[in-house]
Design a protein around this motif. Structure first.
Motif, short mmCIF file in Angstrom:
data_model
loop_
_atom_site.label_atom_id
_atom_site.label_comp_id
_atom_site.label_asym_id
_atom_site.label_seq_id
_atom_site.Cartn_x
_atom_site.Cartn_y
_atom_site.Cartn_z
N LEU A 183 19.60 25.55 -64.22
CA LEU A 183 18.45 26.45 -64.34
C LEU A 183 18.75 27.81 -63.71
CD1 LEU A 183 15.65 23.87 -63.53
CD2 LEU A 183 16.03 24.97 -65.75
N PHE A 184 19.42 27.80 -62.56
CA PHE A 184 19.80 29.06 -61.91
C PHE A 184 20.75 29.86 -62.80
CE2 PHE A 184 23.39 30.73 -59.17
CZ PHE A 184 22.84 32.00 -59.03
N MET A 185 21.75 29.18 -63.36
CA MET A 185 22.73 29.87 -64.19
C MET A 185 22.10 30.39 -65.50
SD MET A 185 25.52 30.12 -62.58
CE MET A 185 26.49 29.41 -61.24
N ILE A 186 21.16 29.63 -66.06
CA ILE A 186 20.43 30.11 -67.23
C ILE A 186 19.66 31.37 -66.87
CG2 ILE A 186 18.47 29.60 -68.77
CD1 ILE A 186 19.41 26.63 -68.62
N GLY A 187 18.93 31.31 -65.76
CA GLY A 187 18.17 32.47 -65.32
C GLY A 187 19.05 33.68 -65.07
N ILE A 225 22.99 23.72 -50.95
CA ILE A 225 23.93 23.11 -51.90
C ILE A 225 25.12 24.03 -52.08
CG2 ILE A 225 24.26 22.48 -54.34
CD1 ILE A 225 21.31 21.62 -54.39
N ILE A 226 26.31 23.46 -52.05
CA ILE A 226 27.53 24.26 -52.22
C ILE A 226 28.01 24.11 -53.66
CG2 ILE A 226 29.92 24.59 -51.49
CD1 ILE A 226 29.10 23.48 -48.74
N TYR A 227 28.09 25.23 -54.36
CA TYR A 227 28.55 25.25 -55.75
C TYR A 227 29.67 26.25 -55.87
CZ TYR A 227 28.50 25.22 -60.84
OH TYR A 227 28.87 25.09 -62.16
N GLN A 228 30.80 25.80 -56.38
CA GLN A 228 31.99 26.65 -56.48
C GLN A 228 32.33 27.24 -55.11
OE1 GLN A 228 30.79 29.40 -59.58
NE2 GLN A 228 31.53 28.06 -61.20
N ASN A 229 32.29 26.36 -54.08
CA ASN A 229 32.64 26.72 -52.70
C ASN A 229 31.75 27.80 -52.09
OD1 ASN A 229 34.93 24.93 -52.71
ND2 ASN A 229 36.02 26.44 -53.94
N LYS A 230 30.52 27.85 -52.54
CA LYS A 230 29.60 28.88 -52.06
C LYS A 230 28.19 28.30 -52.03
CE LYS A 230 28.50 33.71 -53.30
NZ LYS A 230 28.79 34.76 -54.30
N LYS A 231 27.47 28.50 -50.92
CA LYS A 231 26.10 28.02 -50.85
C LYS A 231 25.23 28.77 -51.86
CE LYS A 231 25.98 26.50 -46.03
NZ LYS A 231 25.31 26.68 -44.71
N LEU A 232 24.25 28.06 -52.41
CA LEU A 232 23.39 28.70 -53.40
C LEU A 232 22.68 29.93 -52.83
CD1 LEU A 232 21.74 25.76 -55.42
CD2 LEU A 232 23.74 27.15 -56.00
N ASN A 233 22.28 29.87 -51.57
CA ASN A 233 21.57 31.02 -51.00
C ASN A 233 22.47 32.21 -50.73
OD1 ASN A 233 22.93 30.19 -48.71
ND2 ASN A 233 21.08 29.55 -47.60
N GLU A 234 23.77 32.07 -51.01
CA GLU A 234 24.71 33.18 -50.87
C GLU A 234 24.94 33.90 -52.20
OE1 GLU A 234 28.15 31.31 -49.23
OE2 GLU A 234 27.31 31.20 -47.20
N TYR A 235 24.38 33.34 -53.27
CA TYR A 235 24.52 34.00 -54.57
C TYR A 235 23.55 35.18 -54.65
CZ TYR A 235 27.54 30.41 -56.62
OH TYR A 235 28.61 29.59 -56.91
N GLU A 236 24.02 36.26 -55.23
CA GLU A 236 23.24 37.50 -55.30
C GLU A 236 21.91 37.30 -56.03
OE1 GLU A 236 23.68 42.07 -57.10
OE2 GLU A 236 25.37 40.65 -57.19
N ASP A 237 21.90 36.45 -57.05
CA ASP A 237 20.70 36.29 -57.87
C ASP A 237 19.76 35.19 -57.37
OD1 ASP A 237 21.18 38.28 -60.06
OD2 ASP A 237 23.01 37.11 -60.25
N VAL A 238 20.07 34.61 -56.21
CA VAL A 238 19.16 33.66 -55.58
C VAL A 238 18.36 34.40 -54.51
CG1 VAL A 238 18.97 31.59 -54.14
CG2 VAL A 238 20.61 31.66 -56.04
#
Length: 365
Positions: free
Chosen positions: A194-198, A214-227
């Motif tokens: 859902l995050f990637m779709i958004g 949650i760690i996705y691709q070695n990165k926490k979700l809250n570290e993604y720019e679009d989160v």
């Protein structure tokens, strides 16, 4: 009728005489099937099957079950005049899939057919006889208890569909305990989808605080720019301070610019559907004039549960959408393979189903 439910399929099969044996569609399969019992309205269906040429008999055959989950999966896939490959639908799983297909073929609205199969070679495209498909023709019934082949001009491209791919994914620990159960992992996968779709549709996404680690691709979700790290400063919430607290536990919320919210989303299993609706209803009560989609995301075979709960009086105003796991992953796979652009919000509606009976309330938009 353009949409089938598990109860529809069970009622069709329940009309078949129980004192008879039934053949498989495929003539090379010399086995016999008998219906032992049916639990209405949605199954399971209990059967025995045996092959006399192998020295087997009904007496020695063990009783097996066609589960409600299996029946719901095929019900969700069936559309009028649209052939489906049952083996491919179940991905080779469920060893009673050919029994269910054959029993349906004995009921008046179902036929089997062999659509043309497209072979795409380097220099030309050929159409050859394809594999066996089940076809629902609700307006052209045949006699009960017969298996009937029908001709179709349709051709099928049997290129395997693209799958949704989840790369390195690690769930956070809760104290000293790892949250690695199958259901929690599935929840996290859908949340990432859902995050990637958004993200590809140009949205910012709120992900509830329990899932941001949650760690996705070695990165926490809250570290993604679009989160989104916080909801407190969102322009949309400035007049509705109390709405923020109700939004925090919601699994996903999509934001477009500062004033548009394309979706408020809860990812639930069958036990949590009502609690997800309650969270969304509490949020709606705090910001009642908001125009958005209230969405329950769950397994395909939980559609009936979503419909039942979403149509309860206290939830009618949500005008809930059902966004199945398979539809989420179909859209996610498309986003992975293509760079979508120029997409309107209504594009999302192609992947969701409105499950509320609008006649129940005059206040539903």
């Amino acid at each position: 009728m353009s949409i089938l439910t598990a109860s529809n399929l069970v009622s069709f099969i329940d009309e078949l005489p129980k004192n008879l044996t039934y053949n498989y569609i495929h003539q090379k399969n010399k086995g016999l099937i008998r219906i032992v019992g049916i639990d209405c309205p949605e199954g399971p269906i209990r059967i025995k099957r045996w092959t006399p040429s192998n020295g087997k008999s009904e007496i020695t055959a063990s009783e097996e079950s066609i589960s409600s989950q299996m029946i719901w999966r095929i019900a969700n896939a069936l559309k009028p005049n649209l052939p489906i490959n049952v083996d491919r639908l179940f991905g080779g799983s469920y060893n009673t899939r050919s029994v269910l297909e054959s029993l349906l073929a004995h009921t008046p609205q179902f036929y089997y057919c062999y659509p043309g199969r497209i072979e795409n070679n380097t220099f030309n495209i050929n159409v050859r006889k394809g594999h066996k498909y089940l076809l629902w023709l609700p307006n052209e019934p045949h006699n009960l208890g017969e298996i009937v082949e029908t001709k179709t001009e349709q051709v099928i491209s049997e290129i395997p569909s693209q799958s949704a791919i989840y790369e390195s994914l690690t769930l956070p620990k809760q104290g000293n305990k790892e949250l690695n159960s199958e259901s929690k992992m599935r929840h996290a996968q859908i949340q990432i989808a859902l995050f990637m779709i958004g993200k590809q549709l140009g949205y910012k996404t709120w992900i509830n605080q329990n899932s941001q680690a949650i760690i996705y691709q070695n990165k926490k979700l809250n570290e993604y720019e679009d989160v989104l790290a916080s909801l407190k400063n969102k322009t949309l919430f400035i007049p509705y301070k109390e709405a923020v607290e109700c939004a925090l536990p919601i699994d996903c919320i999509w934001f477009k610019n500062e004033i548009i919210m394309p979706g408020v989303i809860e990812i639930e299993d069958s036990i949590g559907i009502q609690s997800g609706l309650i969270r969304m209803k509490n949020f709606q009560n705090k910001i009642p004039l908001l125009q958005t989609r209230y969405i329950i995301v769950t397994a395909d075979d939980e559609r009936g549960k979503v419909l039942q709960e979403a149509n309860k009086e206290q939830f009618i105003s949500l005008n809930t959408r059902f966004f199945s796991y398979s539809a989420v992953e179909e859209l996610y796979s498309l986003c992975q393979r293509r760079k979508l652009s120029g997409i309107t919000e209504e594009f999302l509606d192609c992947f969701m189903e409105k499950v509320v009976d609008n006649s129940k309330s005059k206040f539903i938009p």
